[in-house]
Design a protein around this motif. Structure first.
Motif, PDB file in Angstrom:
ATOM      1  N   ASN A 127       0.825  -1.211   0.000  1.00  0.00           N
ATOM      2  CA  ASN A 127       0.000   0.000   0.000  1.00  0.00           C
ATOM      3  C   ASN A 127       0.858   1.259   0.000  1.00  0.00           C
ATOM      4  N   TYR A 128       1.971   1.206   0.746  1.00  0.00           N
ATOM      5  CA  TYR A 128       2.909   2.337   0.798  1.00  0.00           C
ATOM      6  C   TYR A 128       3.491   2.606  -0.592  1.00  0.00           C
ATOM      7  N   MET A 129       3.875   1.547  -1.292  1.00  0.00           N
ATOM      8  CA  MET A 129       4.475   1.707  -2.616  1.00  0.00           C
ATOM      9  C   MET A 129       3.446   2.173  -3.643  1.00  0.00           C
ATOM     10  N   LEU A 130       2.218   1.630  -3.540  1.00  0.00           N
ATOM     11  CA  LEU A 130       1.175   2.006  -4.491  1.00  0.00           C
ATOM     12  C   LEU A 130       0.792   3.481  -4.367  1.00  0.00           C
ATOM     13  N   ALA A 131       1.003   4.049  -3.189  1.00  0.00           N
ATOM     14  CA  ALA A 131       0.624   5.448  -2.962  1.00  0.00           C
ATOM     15  C   ALA A 131       1.615   6.426  -3.581  1.00  0.00           C
ATOM     16  N   LYS A 132       2.801   5.962  -3.968  1.00  0.00           N
ATOM     17  CA  LYS A 132       3.807   6.849  -4.539  1.00  0.00           C
ATOM     18  C   LYS A 132       3.408   7.276  -5.948  1.00  0.00           C
ATOM     19  N   ASP A 133       3.655   8.543  -6.265  1.00  0.00           N
ATOM     20  CA  ASP A 133       3.273   9.078  -7.576  1.00  0.00           C
ATOM     21  C   ASP A 133       3.908   8.310  -8.726  1.00  0.00           C
ATOM     22  N   SER A 134       5.179   7.904  -8.566  1.00  0.00           N
ATOM     23  CA  SER A 134       5.887   7.213  -9.644  1.00  0.00           C
ATOM     24  C   SER A 134       5.198   5.914 -10.020  1.00  0.00           C
ATOM     25  N   VAL A 135       4.475   5.308  -9.055  1.00  0.00           N
ATOM     26  CA  VAL A 135       3.729   4.075  -9.320  1.00  0.00           C
ATOM     27  C   VAL A 135       2.297   4.401  -9.735  1.00  0.00           C
ATOM     28  N   GLN A 136       1.675   5.337  -9.021  1.00  0.00           N
ATOM     29  CA  GLN A 136       0.282   5.707  -9.296  1.00  0.00           C
ATOM     30  C   GLN A 136       0.065   6.071 -10.768  1.00  0.00           C
ATOM     31  N   THR A 137       0.977   6.874 -11.310  1.00  0.00           N
ATOM     32  CA  THR A 137       0.802   7.352 -12.688  1.00  0.00           C
ATOM     33  C   THR A 137       0.962   6.243 -13.715  1.00  0.00           C
ATOM     34  N   ARG A 138       1.491   5.093 -13.301  1.00  0.00           N
ATOM     35  CA  ARG A 138       1.701   3.999 -14.236  1.00  0.00           C
ATOM     36  C   ARG A 138       0.647   2.909 -14.131  1.00  0.00           C
ATOM     37  N   LEU A 139      -0.193   2.949 -13.104  1.00  0.00           N
ATOM     38  CA  LEU A 139      -1.127   1.847 -12.880  1.00  0.00           C
ATOM     39  C   LEU A 139      -2.126   1.697 -14.019  1.00  0.00           C
ATOM     40  N   GLU A 140      -2.550   2.826 -14.603  1.00  0.00           N
ATOM     41  CA  GLU A 140      -3.552   2.751 -15.669  1.00  0.00           C
ATOM     42  C   GLU A 140      -3.017   2.032 -16.904  1.00  0.00           C
ATOM     43  N   ASN A 141      -1.772   2.351 -17.283  1.00  0.00           N
ATOM     44  CA  ASN A 141      -1.178   1.719 -18.465  1.00  0.00           C
ATOM     45  C   ASN A 141      -0.463   0.421 -18.140  1.00  0.00           C
ATOM     46  N   GLY A 142      -0.252   0.177 -16.848  1.00  0.00           N
ATOM     47  CA  GLY A 142       0.409  -1.058 -16.437  1.00  0.00           C
ATOM     48  C   GLY A 142       1.863  -0.827 -16.061  1.00  0.00           C
ATOM     49  N   ILE A 143       2.302  -1.538 -15.040  1.00  0.00           N
ATOM     50  CA  ILE A 143       3.691  -1.485 -14.607  1.00  0.00           C
ATOM     51  C   ILE A 143       4.127  -2.895 -14.258  1.00  0.00           C
ATOM     52  N   SER A 144       5.307  -3.274 -14.733  1.00  0.00           N
ATOM     53  CA  SER A 144       5.792  -4.628 -14.472  1.00  0.00           C
ATOM     54  C   SER A 144       6.346  -4.720 -13.053  1.00  0.00           C
ATOM     55  N   PHE A 145       6.464  -5.942 -12.549  1.00  0.00           N
ATOM     56  CA  PHE A 145       7.064  -6.141 -11.235  1.00  0.00           C
ATOM     57  C   PHE A 145       8.506  -5.639 -11.231  1.00  0.00           C
ATOM     58  N   THR A 146       9.170  -5.763 -12.379  1.00  0.00           N
ATOM     59  CA  THR A 146      10.558  -5.298 -12.499  1.00  0.00           C
ATOM     60  C   THR A 146      10.652  -3.813 -12.167  1.00  0.00           C
ATOM     61  N   GLU A 147       9.841  -2.996 -12.832  1.00  0.00           N
ATOM     62  CA  GLU A 147       9.889  -1.561 -12.570  1.00  0.00           C
ATOM     63  C   GLU A 147       9.299  -1.227 -11.190  1.00  0.00           C
TER      64      GLU A 147
END
Length: 422
Positions: free
Chosen positions: A146-166
């Motif tokens: 939840n802490y990581m998901l709240a970060k902007d760098s992750v939030q802005t990528r959730l719609e288009n998808g983000i790999s576990f690597t990134e």
């Protein structure tokens, strides 16, 4: 002037984790500060200059900078500020890019300045030695999803998808801060405002890993992302990025980029990028208001930046090319200067032989036909190396070749063509 006051006056502070504490920290001791540079290309570009110059500003204030090259994180890819995933490079390519970036940082930072000499580190040296189990047990356990998901760098990528690597990039960058804190007593990380989430995650990791309630006096500071008054992306031109490598962006092109700065941006850029005092910048701002046509601050910005990234000789060459193009005195340039100044004009390659001017104009597509070529010559529209040529029977010879390699044809006032002889 204290370093933070100077940075604030220049508009270079976007966020700090504890401004009051950081002021005290910087007053009491020599602070080790780092900024990271992932090797995504074989050269830094001018977008990297603000964090690199921030390190230089801290060094000039008596602190010790670390230029961290992301040989490890560069194998993963930072999701910050991107809408899609980066293309991953192989290890050999990343190592080559890392070596090149280290060389460029050495042009900006002083690696031989006694106690606060800059140092270069590569996070591949520690990230490359981690085992998966060790990483998950000792580092990953400190990061809640939840802490990581709240970060902007992750939030802005959730719609288009983000790999576990990134997704793990934040943890790796946090581990960098922890490693530099423990091994180099590094207590301050700086970066662009898009790095805020990664920086604060690093602070949190350091605090969570302290033993016996030990306090960690660590800080984060971000600089604003640079925007241009016309809404276009800073550091981009019609030809692409503006690189620090002179082979990718020539000193002349580099100088021209800065001298063509919008009036609305030039004072801001003088504050961001140069080491002129605020008093000097105020005088240049006054010059802009009273005589904007003279472009005094633009010229000073271009001069300061060209010397900073290249050297005095490169600046002299850039100014020489600029003056020759302005005056039309092409013959004042040598072959290397011709290549810089006319890099992007239409180019035709020919063998070294005499050729009728009319035929050359058609072959190089300077004139659309022989009839048009005759008209252009007779009307005085054709210039060879800056000299008007109106003889219909003119033959180009070795006398027209600069350094036996180049001829510059101009049609009308502004249309240049480069003839390159093989």
């Amino acid at each position: 002037m204290e370093i933070l006051k100077d940075l604030q006056a220049r508009g270079l502070i976007q966020q700090t984790t504890d401004e009051e504490g950081l002021v005290k920290h910087l007053r009491e001791q020599t602070v080790t500060v780092y900024a990271g540079f992932d090797p995504t290309a074989d050269s830094l570009h001018i977008g990297h200059l603000v964090p690199a110059l921030m390190l230089k500003r801290f060094q000039q204030s008596g602190h010790r900078p670390i230029g961290l090259i992301g040989g490890g994180t560069g194998m993963i890819g930072d999701p910050s500020g991107r809408s899609d995933e980066r293309q991953l490079n192989d290890e050999q390519t990343v190592q080559y890019f890392s070596d090149r970036i280290k060389q460029q940082l050495a042009r900006i930072l002083d690696f031989d300045q006694g106690e606060n000499a800059a140092i270069a580190k590569n996070n591949a040296d520690w990230l490359g030695n981690l085992t998966l189990i060790e990483f998950l047990r000792d580092t990953g356990k400190h990061f809640g999803i939840n802490y990581m998901l709240a970060k902007d760098s992750v939030q802005t990528r959730l719609e288009n998808g983000i790999s576990f690597t990134e997704f793990t990039y934040m943890i790796l960058q946090s581990y960098d801060f922890l490693n530099l804190y423990e091994k180099e007593n590094c207590t301050l990380q700086i970066g662009g405002s898009d790095q805020w989430g990664n920086i604060t995650a690093g602070l949190e990791l350091i605090r969570r890993t302290r033993q016996n309630g030990e306090e960690a006096n660590v800080f984060g500071l971000t600089v604003p992302l640079i925007t241009k008054a016309d809404g276009t992306k800073f550091g981009k031109t019609a030809g692409g990025a503006v690189w620090l490598d002179p082979e990718k962006t020539s000193p002349y092109e580099f100088y021209q980029f800065w001298i063509n700065t919008d009036d609305r941006d030039v004072i801001k850029f003088l504050k961001y990028f140069t080491f002129l005092t605020m008093e000097e910048i105020a005088e240049l701002e006054q010059a802009l208001e009273t005589a904007p046509e003279k472009r005094v601050p633009h010229k000073r910005l271009a001069e300061e930046m060209t010397v900073l990234v290249h050297d005095e000789a490169a600046l002299a060459q850039a100014k020489k090319i600029t003056e020759a193009l302005f005056s039309g005195d092409i013959k004042a340039l040598n072959g290397k200067e011709i290549e810089q100044g006319f890099k992007d004009v239409p180019t035709t390659e020919l063998v070294k032989e005499e050729k009728a001017l009319i035929d050359l104009l058609v072959e190089a597509k300077i004139s659309s036909s022989k009839r048009q070529a005759r008209e252009d010559i007779q009307n005085g529209a054709i210039y060879i190396n800056g000299d008007r040529q109106q003889a219909l029977d003119y033959q180009l010879s070795e006398m027209d070749r600069i350094d036996d390699a180049f001829t510059i044809i101009r049609r009308g006032k502004k249309k240049y063509f480069l003839i390159k002889f093989l």
